[in-house]
Write a protein that holds these residues in place. Structure first.
Motif, short mmCIF file in Angstrom:
data_model
loop_
_atom_site.label_atom_id
_atom_site.label_comp_id
_atom_site.label_asym_id
_atom_site.label_seq_id
_atom_site.Cartn_x
_atom_site.Cartn_y
_atom_site.Cartn_z
N ALA A 196 0.86 -1.31 0.06
CA ALA A 196 -0.32 -0.01 0.17
C ALA A 196 0.97 1.39 -0.05
CB ALA A 196 -0.81 -0.02 1.24
N LYS A 199 2.29 1.88 -3.44
CA LYS A 199 1.40 2.67 -4.31
C LYS A 199 1.04 4.10 -3.80
CE LYS A 199 -1.41 -1.53 -5.00
NZ LYS A 199 -1.33 -1.64 -6.49
N SER A 201 -0.33 5.49 -1.17
CA SER A 201 -1.74 5.80 -0.59
C SER A 201 -1.48 6.97 0.09
CB SER A 201 -2.18 4.62 0.11
OG SER A 201 -2.22 3.58 -0.60
N GLN A 206 -6.94 4.99 3.62
CA GLN A 206 -6.47 4.15 2.29
C GLN A 206 -5.80 2.90 2.43
OE1 GLN A 206 -5.19 6.78 -0.59
NE2 GLN A 206 -7.07 8.07 -0.73
N ILE A 207 -4.74 3.37 3.27
CA ILE A 207 -3.77 2.03 3.51
C ILE A 207 -4.49 1.01 4.44
CG2 ILE A 207 -2.00 1.28 5.05
CD1 ILE A 207 -0.47 3.99 4.35
N TYR A 210 -6.87 -0.97 1.88
CA TYR A 210 -6.11 -1.94 0.80
C TYR A 210 -5.59 -3.12 1.84
CZ TYR A 210 -2.40 -3.81 -2.01
OH TYR A 210 -1.59 -4.57 -2.87
#
Length: 474
Positions: A196, A199, A201, A206-207, A210
């Motif tokens: 994550a 990416k 985040s 958001q983490i 994921y």
């Protein structure tokens, strides 16, 4: 990895190092902003005992930060309703002395003036250290569920009106184990956390999303059962590094708003309405329970979402004025010296149940005499609901002692501490202090007033010179 007595781990150190590297590569962290404590580092950078961790956090007390991240990778254990993090030298039978209590960690983090605090905890939440999953009690689960809120409220008590978001990412639920993933050479939770972060985040939410969407499926493929558990009070935005990595394209910007008529915009509008109604209900509920700090916090959240809220704009100054009055009353009580008259119980009693009283300022506290003698302690084998550690044994008291006739009352607590954190308000001055108060005492004496009353109330027991071995059995 290299525990001295507890079982060694394979990838705990690698997890911590990889997360530190990812913070530097994918987020705007520098070497000076990251402190890494591992088993291969020298001196005070090797977390051999709880005091090393404690001292590093103590140095940050009262410093104002925008973001503070605390991570722990290693053994975690439960003992008597308290969660402990295990430094390298911990012995399992001495966890309560050598381990770092979660309650103490909460206090340390609450003293750091960070607007955003994130805890990453990749460790087991079991009673055993053998990697065996088990079912913990409701009280144990409650410790974890209220953790983030506790840090926010403790920080509000110390620093009123200070904005504070707290997120706690647990790698597993209470009673579960945090497993290692040999193929990735990382812990299962941390491997997905790193994915994550790679990416980039933009937020802790958001983490967490994921990891949740991937970990259970991955765990099943590995023949394991592991479900992460989160408590997030306010979303925390991370400082993403906008520079593209050498081997990957720049991340696409995430849209911050949506055009009218977009179905997603309508969904978000409904969600916001529900969230505002929920916040209003939380404000009312907190005020009805007498929790002004929480009521003020929820009012401020409501105004962030809707600055034109008439209710919040009207109630917030009222709540703040009430809280200020409470602080003044507390300060007056705090400055007043305690006067404890112990004369009545400075000598032994004459018969069992004999009652005498002492005074703490103007509060009368009754004590009963417990004479020396023998009694059977424990539970018979045939008794329903007994535990295996409740075997019967004869206990001998070589000296008598005075014992309080009741539990600590709210009136006595207010006299000593100057406040009343009980969620069950007193009907009379002798209503007993309920669980929340008792937990604060068991979590450690947090003020000179509490230490003084404890010393006074237990002075008679110390004078009785009860045999140390028999006292330990009790």
């Amino acid at each position: 990895n290299k525990y001295k007595i507890l079982p060694e781990l394979k990838y705990a150190r690698q997890d911590a190092e990889a997360v530190a590297d990812s913070l530097k590569k994918n987020y705007c962290f520098s070497d000076k902003e990251i402190l890494l404590l591992t088993d291969d580092r020298p001196g005070l950078l090797e977390p051999t005992d709880r005091y090393i961790i404690h001292d590093h956090l103590e140095k940050l007390a009262n410093q104002e930060l925008d973001l503070f991240i605390f991570g722990f990778w290693g053994h975690g254990l439960f003992r008597n309703g308290q969660r402990y993090f295990c430094p390298l030298n911990v012995k399992k039978e001495r966890t309560e002395i050598q381990g770092l209590p979660f309650d103490e960690l909460q206090d340390l983090l609450a003293r750091i003036r960070s607007k955003n605090t994130c805890m990453i905890l990749d460790c087991c939440q079991t009673v055993h250290d053998r990697g065996e999953a088990e079912t913990l009690t409701a009280a144990d689960q409650n410790v974890i569920e209220n953790a983030a809120r506790d840090i926010v409220l403790r920080r509000k008590e110390q620093i009123p009106n200070f904005p504070s978001n707290v997120a706690i990412l647990n790698s597993c639920k209470a009673g579960q184990c945090a497993y290692e993933w040999d193929e990735r050479k990382h812990g299962l939770f941390t491997a997905l956390l790193l994915d994550a972060m790679k990416k980039r985040s933009a937020s802790v939410m958001q983490i967490a999303s994921y990891i949740s969407s991937n970990i259970e499926k991955t765990a099943l493929e590995l023949g394991k059962d592991q479900t992460p558990f989160y408590k997030i009070e306010g979303d925390i935005v991370l400082p993403v590094n906008t520079k593209p990595a050498s081997s990957e394209p720049a991340p696409k910007p995430v849209p911050q708003s949506f055009e009218p008529g977009n179905p997603l915009a309508e969904i978000l509008k409904k969600e916001k309405k529900i969230r505002l109604e929920h916040l209003q209900n939380q404000v009312i509920e907190a005020f009805n329970k007498g929790n002004l700090i929480l009521a003020i916090s929820k009012c401020e959240e409501l105004l962030k979402e809707n600055p034109n809220s008439a209710e919040a704009n009207a109630l917030l100054p009222v709540f703040k004025a009430k809280l200020e009055n409470q602080k003044k009353e507390y300060q007056l009580k705090k400055e007043r010296k305690l006067k404890v008259n112990m004369q009545a119980i400075s000598v032994p009693g004459t018969e069992a149940g004999e009652t005498k009283t002492i005074t703490v300022n103007d509060v009368v506290v009754a004590f009963c005499w417990c004479p020396p003698g023998k009694f059977m302690m424990g539970s018979p084998k045939w008794e329903a609901g007994r535990s295996t550690n409740e075997a019967e044994c004869i206990v001998t008291l070589t000296k008598g002692f005075w014992m309080m006739e009741t539990e600590v009352t709210q009136k006595l607590w207010e006299t000593v501490m100057g406040n009343n954190p009980s969620s069950y308000r007193k009907r009379s001055g002798n209503t007993r202090a309920e669980q929340k108060v008792q937990r604060r005492i068991s979590g450690g004496m947090r003020s000179m007033e509490t230490k003084r009353i404890a010393m006074a109330l237990f002075h008679a027991v110390q004078q009785s010179k009860v045999n140390i071995l028999e006292k330990q059995r009790l």
